[in-house]
Scaffold this motif. Sequence first.
Motif, PDB file in Angstrom:
ATOM      1  N   SER A  11       0.836  -1.208   0.000  1.00 26.31           N
ATOM      2  CA  SER A  11       0.000   0.000   0.000  1.00 26.31           C
ATOM      3  C   SER A  11       0.868   1.254   0.000  1.00 26.31           C
ATOM      4  O   SER A  11       0.687   2.161   0.807  1.00 26.31           O
ATOM      5  CB  SER A  11      -0.934   0.005   1.203  1.00 26.31           C
ATOM      6  OG  SER A  11      -1.755  -1.117   1.196  1.00 26.31           O
ATOM      7  N   LEU A  14      -0.402   4.765   0.457  1.00 29.45           N
ATOM      8  CA  LEU A  14      -0.930   5.078   1.781  1.00 29.45           C
ATOM      9  C   LEU A  14       0.177   5.069   2.829  1.00 29.45           C
ATOM     10  O   LEU A  14       0.287   5.981   3.647  1.00 29.45           O
ATOM     11  CB  LEU A  14      -2.016   4.065   2.167  1.00 29.45           C
ATOM     12  CG  LEU A  14      -2.544   4.132   3.593  1.00 29.45           C
ATOM     13  CD1 LEU A  14      -3.361   5.412   3.783  1.00 29.45           C
ATOM     14  CD2 LEU A  14      -3.393   2.927   3.908  1.00 29.45           C
ATOM     15  N   MET A  18       2.346   8.190   5.118  1.00 24.93           N
ATOM     16  CA  MET A  18       2.065   8.049   6.540  1.00 24.93           C
ATOM     17  C   MET A  18       3.362   7.892   7.337  1.00 24.93           C
ATOM     18  O   MET A  18       3.493   8.449   8.433  1.00 24.93           O
ATOM     19  CB  MET A  18       1.145   6.854   6.778  1.00 24.93           C
ATOM     20  CG  MET A  18       0.479   6.922   8.116  1.00 24.93           C
ATOM     21  SD  MET A  18      -0.694   5.624   8.461  1.00 24.93           S
ATOM     22  CE  MET A  18      -1.505   5.329   6.944  1.00 24.93           C
ATOM     23  N   THR A  42     -15.182  13.886   6.654  1.00 19.64           N
ATOM     24  CA  THR A  42     -14.455  12.658   6.319  1.00 19.64           C
ATOM     25  C   THR A  42     -15.124  11.441   6.925  1.00 19.64           C
ATOM     26  O   THR A  42     -15.279  10.403   6.259  1.00 19.64           O
ATOM     27  CB  THR A  42     -12.997  12.771   6.803  1.00 19.64           C
ATOM     28  OG1 THR A  42     -12.400  13.916   6.199  1.00 19.64           O
ATOM     29  CG2 THR A  42     -12.207  11.537   6.430  1.00 19.64           C
ATOM     30  N   ASP A 108      -5.813   3.602   8.625  1.00 18.90           N
ATOM     31  CA  ASP A 108      -6.473   4.907   8.523  1.00 18.90           C
ATOM     32  C   ASP A 108      -7.490   5.118   9.632  1.00 18.90           C
ATOM     33  O   ASP A 108      -7.552   6.179  10.247  1.00 18.90           O
ATOM     34  CB  ASP A 108      -7.117   5.076   7.154  1.00 18.90           C
ATOM     35  CG  ASP A 108      -8.043   3.918   6.785  1.00 18.90           C
ATOM     36  OD1 ASP A 108      -8.001   2.869   7.450  1.00 18.90           O
ATOM     37  OD2 ASP A 108      -8.804   4.077   5.823  1.00 18.90           O
ATOM     38  N   ALA A 112      -7.056   7.831  12.664  1.00 19.61           N
ATOM     39  CA  ALA A 112      -8.103   8.852  12.800  1.00 19.61           C
ATOM     40  C   ALA A 112      -8.671   8.848  14.218  1.00 19.61           C
ATOM     41  O   ALA A 112      -8.872   9.911  14.818  1.00 19.61           O
ATOM     42  CB  ALA A 112      -9.215   8.610  11.780  1.00 19.61           C
ATOM     43  N   ALA A 125       0.318   4.978  14.587  1.00 22.12           N
ATOM     44  CA  ALA A 125       0.642   4.799  13.163  1.00 22.12           C
ATOM     45  C   ALA A 125       1.860   3.904  12.974  1.00 22.12           C
ATOM     46  O   ALA A 125       1.850   3.001  12.128  1.00 22.12           O
ATOM     47  CB  ALA A 125       0.877   6.151  12.506  1.00 22.12           C
TER      48      ALA A 125
END
Length: 159
Positions: A11, A14, A18, A42, A108, A112, A125
């Motif tokens: 990924s 992404l 990050m 969002t 994600d 978040a 993360a």
Amino acid sequence: LVLARRTRLPSATLVAPMCVAAALSATGALTVAVPPLLAIATFILLGASVAVRLEGMSGRDVLPAIKMSLLAFLAAFCVSVSVAAVFAALLGASVGTVFLAYAPGGVDAMVALAFLLGFDVAFVAILHVARLIFLSLCGPFLVTWIRRRAARSPSRDTL
């Protein structure tokens, strides 16, 4: 991003940004605040994208999936809270931060949640990205091992 793609980072579009954001945040070189209205918009879009996947399903189709999802959630939640409590004590971090870092789920979504709840976003993360990298590196070997073991087994039902 180019380096991440060339090294076949899972990924890459992404994970690479990050990782950069996590590194900048962890070093204090970058502090970003998401405007509340943008965060709300969002989450509405994320919820709508999940709802669209259920389009065309009847109640009979959805009910068994909901039951199994709740059971899986409960099992994963219990394991995650237990692990979080142990590691929070060892690391001196909050149980909430460690819980989100070890909780099963998408990077994600967990990042978040960490952001909205005021937890250490970089910690969450980094551990989720490390999990993805570990699984990407070890996954093929594990699948090969399982297939070989299944091929040697006299019954295809057991490993």
